[in-house]
Structure formats: C-alpha cells, structure tokens
Write a protein that holds these residues in place. Structure first.
Motif, mmCIF file in Angstrom:
data_model
loop_
_atom_site.group_PDB
_atom_site.id
_atom_site.type_symbol
_atom_site.label_atom_id
_atom_site.label_comp_id
_atom_site.label_asym_id
_atom_site.label_seq_id
_atom_site.Cartn_x
_atom_site.Cartn_y
_atom_site.Cartn_z
ATOM 1 N N TYR A 175 0.823 -1.217 0.000
ATOM 2 C CA TYR A 175 0.000 0.000 0.000
ATOM 3 C C TYR A 175 0.854 1.263 0.000
ATOM 4 O O TYR A 175 0.481 2.272 -0.613
ATOM 5 N N MET A 178 1.600 2.203 -3.581
ATOM 6 C CA MET A 178 0.513 2.022 -4.530
ATOM 7 C C MET A 178 0.455 3.147 -5.562
ATOM 8 O O MET A 178 0.142 2.915 -6.743
ATOM 9 N N ASN A 250 -7.425 -2.810 -5.376
ATOM 10 C CA ASN A 250 -7.435 -1.895 -4.238
ATOM 11 C C ASN A 250 -8.704 -2.026 -3.410
ATOM 12 O O ASN A 250 -8.644 -2.033 -2.169
#
Length: 334
Positions: A175, A178, A250
């Motif tokens: 994350y 990302m 996501n």
C-alpha cells in the motif's frame, strides 16, 4: 515516512504492554489526550524541521501508548473481535472524510488546519471518556488448570502475534507504494487518487462484516478465506496496466484488510483478560506497518514492483499457515 510514523507509535504501544495492568486507565488516558492536544498546538507554531520532527516523535509515542491502552480496554469487552470491527469502521469512515476535505484546505489555509483536525479528535475523545464504563481487570481463576492453560496459550499467542505482524507488513509493504505502482503501469494520477479514496471508503464493508458475523462461524474459515482473497487481490496487481484490475485489487484488498485485522487483534486479546496481550497485539500490528514499507524500499530499486508484490504474497501465505493453529485453539475454547 509511513515507516517512521508507525515506528513512533510502536514505541508507545510497546510501553503500554508493561504498564496497562498497573494503571488507572481512564486517568492516564486523560493525561495522554491532554498531552496530544498540547503537542499539536505546539506543532502549529513551529517553523524549523528539526524541532517539528522531535515534537512529532513525542506525539507518535504518546499516541501509540494511548492506542495500546485503548486496545487493552477493548479486550475486556465481551466480544473483542466485534469491538475491533467498530473501531476500524470509525477509523476508515473518519479517515475517508479527512482524505476528502483536508488536502484541498492545506494550500489555502496552511498546515495548521491539519493539526487543528487532530486537536478536534482529541477533544471529542476527551469528552467521551467520562461516559465510558470502568472495564476493570477480571479476577484470575484460582484452579489447578490455570497454569497449564497459560502455558498452552503462550504458544498460540506467539503465533497470533507473528500472523498479525506478517499480515500488516505484507499489506502495508504494497500500500505504501501504490501510487508509484500506478504511475509505473501508466495510470493517470487522477485515476489513482480516486481509486485509493474510493477503496478506503468501501473498505468499511470489511469491518462492518466483522460486526455482523463476530465469531458466529468461528475464526478459521472467515480469516483464512479472507486471507486467500487478499493473496489473489495482491497477485492481480501484476496486471495493473489495466485500470479496472488496479481498481478491483485496491477495493478487494481494502475490504479484506479491514476484515482480517479486526479478527487478528481480537484473537490476540482473547489470550488474556487483562488487556496486556491486546496491547502486545497493537505493538505487533504497528511494527508490521512500519516494517512493510521499509522492506519494500530495500527491494524496490529501479521500479521492481513485481518483486514487492511477490514478497507480499509470500508473507501472506506464511501468515495463512501460521494463523490456523491459534484460530482453531480459540474456536475450540468457545
């Protein structure tokens, strides 16, 4: 930067492990909240990087200690898994509001608006404290089996803590990069930002599902199934050149992340009734959140996003293998 923030919080969470059984948690929480408010007010006046870094280090340590105490109190509730689900629902909800409204205000009003929002949250929490129950530490059972039970639980607890660490590290390791990953695969920044914002809001569904399910169907099946879906969601990031794949990944991982971590923190809290192990679970969680981006930074090199995706998958598979035993142990106890 994300790694440094979670390291500061982990320091406070670790301190909570050693003191949470010995302190009047309400009184200490009041002092810590006042400390956060003072530090945030001070941060609004600082102009030099070094003093701001020192001040925010203190803020992170105080906040981590407060979170550790909060986790300990949650563990004394009747259904810790469900309570952690409520916690993450509020966290994702308010976090989404902050992501939506605060960034546009900073260029117009200045960074003080960020600190003011933190002060507002601390004040609201401070006002809520008097209305909370005392949640005293339950009296230990005086029977012959208590020591044996503690010995068995220690093994399961360590496995639950390791699973929590690996799960958080694997997810945060992805994350944290990302945005860069989306750019690497040719996606536009507007699409990346909107995807991450929407995913944060939809992730609330995962924590709400924990509230609805609790331990009605045990822990093994829900947790393992959600972790498998997380592996699939991260694996398809290899095909992020397709905008729809990036969006689906996501959203799916956001939901399973909120779902699984609620159960993992609840599992850690179930191994004792004082809240000490819940605070330790919070420490394992923060260390995982700090370690994931650090490992990712070491492996990323020249845009090696495929490598960090694969490493995250390996970590999650290890997490699945480790979490089954403590989850089964708690399910049998129930």
């Amino acid at each position: 930067a994300a790694s440094d923030v979670y390291k500061r919080q982990a320091l406070g969470a670790l301190a909570a492990v050693f003191i949470v059984k010995k302190i009047p948690w309400k009184a200490v929480s009041v002092l810590l909240l006042i400390g956060l408010i003072v530090v945030d007010f001070l941060s609004m006046t600082l102009t030099t990087p070094v003093t701001l870094m020192v001040t925010r280090f203190c803020h992170g340590a105080i906040g981590g200690l407060l979170v550790g105490i909060g986790f300990a109190v949650i563990s004394r509730a009747t259904e810790a898994d469900r309570t952690f689900g409520y916690l993450l629902t509020i966290q994702f909800g308010l976090g989404g509001v902050g992501l939506m409204y605060l960034p546009p205000l900073v260029p117009e009003l200045g960074t003080w608006v960020l600190f003011l929002s933190l002060i507002t949250c601390s004040v609201v929490t401070l006002l809520m404290l008097p209305f909370m129950a005392d949640y005293p530490i339950p009296e230990p059972a005086e029977d012959d089996s208590s020591k044996v039970k503690a010995d068995v639980n220690l093994k399961m607890l360590i496995m639950a803590l390791v699973a929590t660490f690996l799960f958080q590290a694997a997810n945060m390791g992805i994350y944290a990069y990302m945005i860069g990953m989306g750019k690497h695969f040719g996606l536009e920044m507007a699409f990346i930002s909107s995807t991450l914002g929407v995913a944060a809001w939809i992730a609330i569904a995962g924590s709400v599902l924990v509230i609805l399910l609790s331990t009605r169907y045990g822990r093994v099946i829900p947790v393992v199934l959600a972790m498998v879906l997380t592996v699939v969601g991260i694996w398809i990031l290899h095909y992020s050149a397709q905008p729809s794949i990036y969006w689906i990944s996501n959203v799916a991982v956001g939901i399973t992340w909120a779902f699984v971590i609620s159960y993992l923190l609840g599992m850690c809290s179930e191994f004792d009734e004082t809240g000490q192990m819940a605070a330790l679970g919070g420490f394992a969680s923060k260390m995982g959140l700090a370690s994931g981006p650090l490992v990712g930074a070491l492996l990323l090199g020249e845009d090696n996003y495929g490598v960090i995706i694969n490493i995250a998958i390996v970590g999650l598979i290890g997490c699945i293998a480790i979490v089954i035993a403590p989850a089964m142990s708690l399910d049998r106890r129930k």
